[in-house]
Motif scaffolding. Structure first.
Motif, PDB file in Angstrom:
ATOM      1  N   VAL A   1     -33.245  35.528  37.705  1.00 43.54           N
ATOM      2  CA  VAL A   1     -31.954  35.671  37.168  1.00 43.54           C
ATOM      3  C   VAL A   1     -30.954  36.690  37.507  1.00 43.54           C
ATOM      4  CG1 VAL A   1     -31.060  35.922  34.645  1.00 43.54           C
ATOM      5  CG2 VAL A   1     -32.970  34.553  34.847  1.00 43.54           C
ATOM      6  N   SER A   2     -31.718  37.779  37.740  1.00 41.72           N
ATOM      7  CA  SER A   2     -30.564  38.709  38.397  1.00 41.72           C
ATOM      8  C   SER A   2     -29.961  38.298  39.605  1.00 41.72           C
ATOM      9  CB  SER A   2     -31.528  39.962  38.491  1.00 41.72           C
ATOM     10  OG  SER A   2     -32.105  40.589  37.328  1.00 41.72           O
ATOM     11  N   HIS A   3     -30.601  37.558  40.445  1.00 40.63           N
ATOM     12  CA  HIS A   3     -30.111  37.183  41.710  1.00 40.63           C
ATOM     13  C   HIS A   3     -29.278  35.907  41.502  1.00 40.63           C
ATOM     14  CE1 HIS A   3     -33.123  39.848  43.566  1.00 40.63           C
ATOM     15  NE2 HIS A   3     -32.218  39.949  44.369  1.00 40.63           N
ATOM     16  N   ASN A   4     -29.620  35.353  40.355  1.00 43.25           N
ATOM     17  CA  ASN A   4     -28.472  33.887  40.337  1.00 43.25           C
ATOM     18  C   ASN A   4     -27.596  33.796  38.901  1.00 43.25           C
ATOM     19  OD1 ASN A   4     -29.957  32.401  42.550  1.00 43.25           O
ATOM     20  ND2 ASN A   4     -31.730  33.161  41.606  1.00 43.25           N
ATOM     21  N   LEU A   5     -27.453  34.827  38.552  1.00 43.67           N
ATOM     22  CA  LEU A   5     -26.718  34.683  37.223  1.00 43.67           C
ATOM     23  C   LEU A   5     -25.181  34.075  37.747  1.00 43.67           C
ATOM     24  CD1 LEU A   5     -27.149  37.771  34.718  1.00 43.67           C
ATOM     25  CD2 LEU A   5     -27.430  35.180  34.246  1.00 43.67           C
ATOM     26  N   PRO A   6     -24.639  33.483  37.051  1.00 43.54           N
ATOM     27  CA  PRO A   6     -22.977  33.371  37.536  1.00 43.54           C
ATOM     28  C   PRO A   6     -22.342  34.625  37.353  1.00 43.54           C
ATOM     29  CG  PRO A   6     -23.539  31.565  35.859  1.00 43.54           C
ATOM     30  CD  PRO A   6     -25.020  32.420  35.881  1.00 43.54           C
ATOM     31  N   SER A   7     -21.478  34.866  38.005  1.00 44.62           N
ATOM     32  CA  SER A   7     -20.446  36.094  38.256  1.00 44.62           C
ATOM     33  C   SER A   7     -20.169  36.531  36.801  1.00 44.62           C
ATOM     34  CB  SER A   7     -19.651  36.110  39.248  1.00 44.62           C
ATOM     35  OG  SER A   7     -20.157  35.701  40.738  1.00 44.62           O
ATOM     36  N   SER A   8     -19.542  35.634  36.109  1.00 41.79           N
ATOM     37  CA  SER A   8     -18.847  36.109  35.013  1.00 41.79           C
ATOM     38  C   SER A   8     -19.968  36.523  33.861  1.00 41.79           C
ATOM     39  CB  SER A   8     -18.133  34.572  34.180  1.00 41.79           C
ATOM     40  OG  SER A   8     -19.133  33.673  34.040  1.00 41.79           O
ATOM     41  N   ASP A   9     -21.265  36.089  33.928  1.00 39.66           N
ATOM     42  CA  ASP A   9     -22.336  36.415  32.935  1.00 39.66           C
ATOM     43  C   ASP A   9     -22.735  37.783  33.379  1.00 39.66           C
ATOM     44  OD1 ASP A   9     -22.313  34.295  31.442  1.00 39.66           O
ATOM     45  OD2 ASP A   9     -24.157  33.358  32.414  1.00 39.66           O
ATOM     46  N   SER A  10     -22.975  38.036  34.782  1.00 44.77           N
ATOM     47  CA  SER A  10     -23.181  39.161  35.270  1.00 44.77           C
ATOM     48  C   SER A  10     -22.150  40.275  35.034  1.00 44.77           C
ATOM     49  CB  SER A  10     -23.294  39.072  36.997  1.00 44.77           C
ATOM     50  OG  SER A  10     -23.468  40.394  37.449  1.00 44.77           O
ATOM     51  N   ALA A  11     -21.191  39.971  35.122  1.00 46.37           N
ATOM     52  CA  ALA A  11     -19.894  41.105  34.665  1.00 46.37           C
ATOM     53  C   ALA A  11     -20.103  41.228  33.352  1.00 46.37           C
ATOM     54  CB  ALA A  11     -18.491  40.420  35.211  1.00 46.37           C
ATOM     55  N   PHE A  12     -20.307  40.135  32.393  1.00 39.03           N
ATOM     56  CA  PHE A  12     -20.348  40.246  31.047  1.00 39.03           C
ATOM     57  C   PHE A  12     -21.378  41.283  30.580  1.00 39.03           C
ATOM     58  CE2 PHE A  12     -22.557  38.918  26.777  1.00 39.03           C
ATOM     59  CZ  PHE A  12     -21.244  38.896  26.105  1.00 39.03           C
ATOM     60  N   LEU A  13     -22.624  40.880  31.342  1.00 40.01           N
ATOM     61  CA  LEU A  13     -23.895  41.729  30.846  1.00 40.01           C
ATOM     62  C   LEU A  13     -23.670  43.235  31.058  1.00 40.01           C
ATOM     63  CD1 LEU A  13     -26.440  40.791  29.755  1.00 40.01           C
ATOM     64  CD2 LEU A  13     -27.555  40.798  32.066  1.00 40.01           C
ATOM     65  N   ARG A  14     -22.909  43.454  32.310  1.00 39.89           N
ATOM     66  CA  ARG A  14     -22.778  44.917  32.630  1.00 39.89           C
ATOM     67  C   ARG A  14     -21.896  45.499  31.682  1.00 39.89           C
ATOM     68  NH1 ARG A  14     -20.776  44.720  37.832  1.00 39.89           N
ATOM     69  NH2 ARG A  14     -20.866  42.380  38.011  1.00 39.89           N
ATOM     70  N   LYS A  15     -20.858  44.753  31.329  1.00 34.39           N
ATOM     71  CA  LYS A  15     -19.932  45.344  30.443  1.00 34.39           C
ATOM     72  C   LYS A  15     -20.576  45.581  29.063  1.00 34.39           C
ATOM     73  CE  LYS A  15     -15.759  44.392  27.899  1.00 34.39           C
ATOM     74  NZ  LYS A  15     -14.477  43.303  27.801  1.00 34.39           N
ATOM     75  N   ILE A  16     -21.552  44.689  28.535  1.00 28.56           N
ATOM     76  CA  ILE A  16     -22.498  44.868  27.296  1.00 28.56           C
ATOM     77  C   ILE A  16     -23.043  46.156  27.317  1.00 28.56           C
ATOM     78  CG2 ILE A  16     -24.162  43.907  26.061  1.00 28.56           C
ATOM     79  CD1 ILE A  16     -21.231  42.752  25.333  1.00 28.56           C
ATOM     80  N   TYR A  17     -23.731  46.377  28.501  1.00 31.01           N
ATOM     81  CA  TYR A  17     -24.764  47.416  28.735  1.00 31.01           C
ATOM     82  C   TYR A  17     -23.813  48.870  28.455  1.00 31.01           C
ATOM     83  CZ  TYR A  17     -28.850  49.895  30.148  1.00 31.01           C
ATOM     84  OH  TYR A  17     -29.833  50.684  30.279  1.00 31.01           O
ATOM     85  N   ARG A  18     -22.797  49.044  29.193  1.00 29.11           N
ATOM     86  CA  ARG A  18     -22.109  50.314  28.876  1.00 29.11           C
ATOM     87  C   ARG A  18     -21.622  50.403  27.569  1.00 29.11           C
ATOM     88  NH1 ARG A  18     -19.594  48.253  33.732  1.00 29.11           N
ATOM     89  NH2 ARG A  18     -18.163  47.303  32.498  1.00 29.11           N
ATOM     90  N   LEU A  19     -21.479  49.123  26.670  1.00 30.23           N
ATOM     91  CA  LEU A  19     -21.172  49.309  25.363  1.00 30.23           C
ATOM     92  C   LEU A  19     -22.160  49.997  24.421  1.00 30.23           C
ATOM     93  CD1 LEU A  19     -19.193  48.434  23.069  1.00 30.23           C
ATOM     94  CD2 LEU A  19     -20.116  46.208  23.001  1.00 30.23           C
ATOM     95  N   ILE A  20     -23.479  49.569  24.764  1.00 34.25           N
ATOM     96  CA  ILE A  20     -24.547  49.954  24.002  1.00 34.25           C
ATOM     97  C   ILE A  20     -25.345  51.033  24.268  1.00 34.25           C
ATOM     98  CG2 ILE A  20     -25.120  47.282  23.410  1.00 34.25           C
ATOM     99  CD1 ILE A  20     -27.559  47.365  25.456  1.00 34.25           C
TER     100      ILE A  20
END
Length: 285
Positions: free
Chosen positions: A233-252
């Protein structure tokens, strides 16, 4: 909040008393104890397992730095091996049952900043390269302006699409792939492993910053916590999901935000600059 003041021992001055042995003199004269202070933990003790010494603890006691800690921060061997900050944390944390490597990254940062302020003051002078015009210039950061992002504040403002599990993990559904991803917060061990992997990637000229970060922050995907699933999943996430996930991580992440104001004296460019918490943080010039 300092403690342990006025603990410098006094010699017995009774006229009739014989001169005490050297050992007794040393016991009295050298009984000074370094002052300690309590540091507010951004995590507020959440996200630690029940058997951890900081479980549900909102503060940690540290001793203020002495010449011993300066030796640690100037040790060429420790600096070259990248363990100077680790040794510093081991030395200043009062409760020796606490392994600094098991502390959440935000809590580690809070301790480092508090030690820096009590040891050398709140003004951090360092060299900054303007991201706009590349002009190098000295800049002063006021560490007292750092913002603390506490767990209680984070949980009270979580978006509806994020939930916290009983194990202290964060569950979120990705907008494009609709995968359910569970995230975990980094501790000192995770940070060290991540930094070593990123350094190895740089040496091999195969930078994998995004995928390496994702592999470490993702605990499971659709209930599957195998390394194979996380890697895929880490290598194959759509770019938009990858960016979303990293944004969420900074939030939490409960943390000390050291994005402090910088204005370039050459081009007047203004930007919040992140202050790195390396051993140089204690020796800015």
């Amino acid at each position: 909040m300092s403690r342990n003041k006025n603990r410098l021992g006094a010699m017995d001055s009774t006229p009739e008393a014989a001169s005490p042995p050297v050992a007794a003199m040393e016991s009295n004269v050298f009984s000074f104890v370094a002052p300690t202070e309590f540091v507010q933990l951004p995590s507020e003790g959440r996200f630690y397992p029940a058997d951890h010494p900081l479980f549900n603890e909102k503060t940690i006691e540290i001793k203020q730095m002495t010449a011993k800690e300066e030796d640690i921060l100037t040790s060429v061997t420790l600096l070259q091996n990248g363990v100077a900050l680790e040794r510093l944390l081991e030395s200043i944390i009062v409760d020796k049952s606490i392994n600094p490597k098991t502390l959440l990254v935000g809590d580690r940062n809070a301790i480092v900043i508090s030690a820096r302020v009590s040891g050398y003051g709140n003004t951090y002078k360092t060299e900054i390269t303007c991201p706009n015009c590349a002009t190098e210039q000295k800049h002063n950061f006021d560490l007292n302006e750092a913002v603390v992002r506490k767990t209680s504040d984070i949980l009270s403002s979580l978006p509806e699409n994020i939930s916290v599990t009983d194990e202290g993990l964060f569950s979120v559904t990705l907008p494009k792939s609709q995968l359910n991803v569970v995230l975990r917060l980094f501790d000192g061990n995770d940070e060290n492993i991540l930094n070593k992997q990123l350094e190895n990637d740089r040496k091999q000229k195969t930078d994998k910053l995004v995928t390496t970060q994702l592999r470490h922050m993702i605990q499971s995907v659709n209930g599957n916590n195998t390394q194979e699933a996380v890697d895929y999943v880490s290598h194959n996430l759509p770019s938009s999901d990858s960016a979303f996930l990293r944004k969420i991580y900074r939030l939490i992440v409960p943390n000390i935000e050291l994005n402090l104001g910088f204005t370039c004296r050459a081009c007047s460019h203004t930007e919040d600059m992140e202050v790195p918490l390396t051993a140089d943080f204690f020796w800015p010039e």
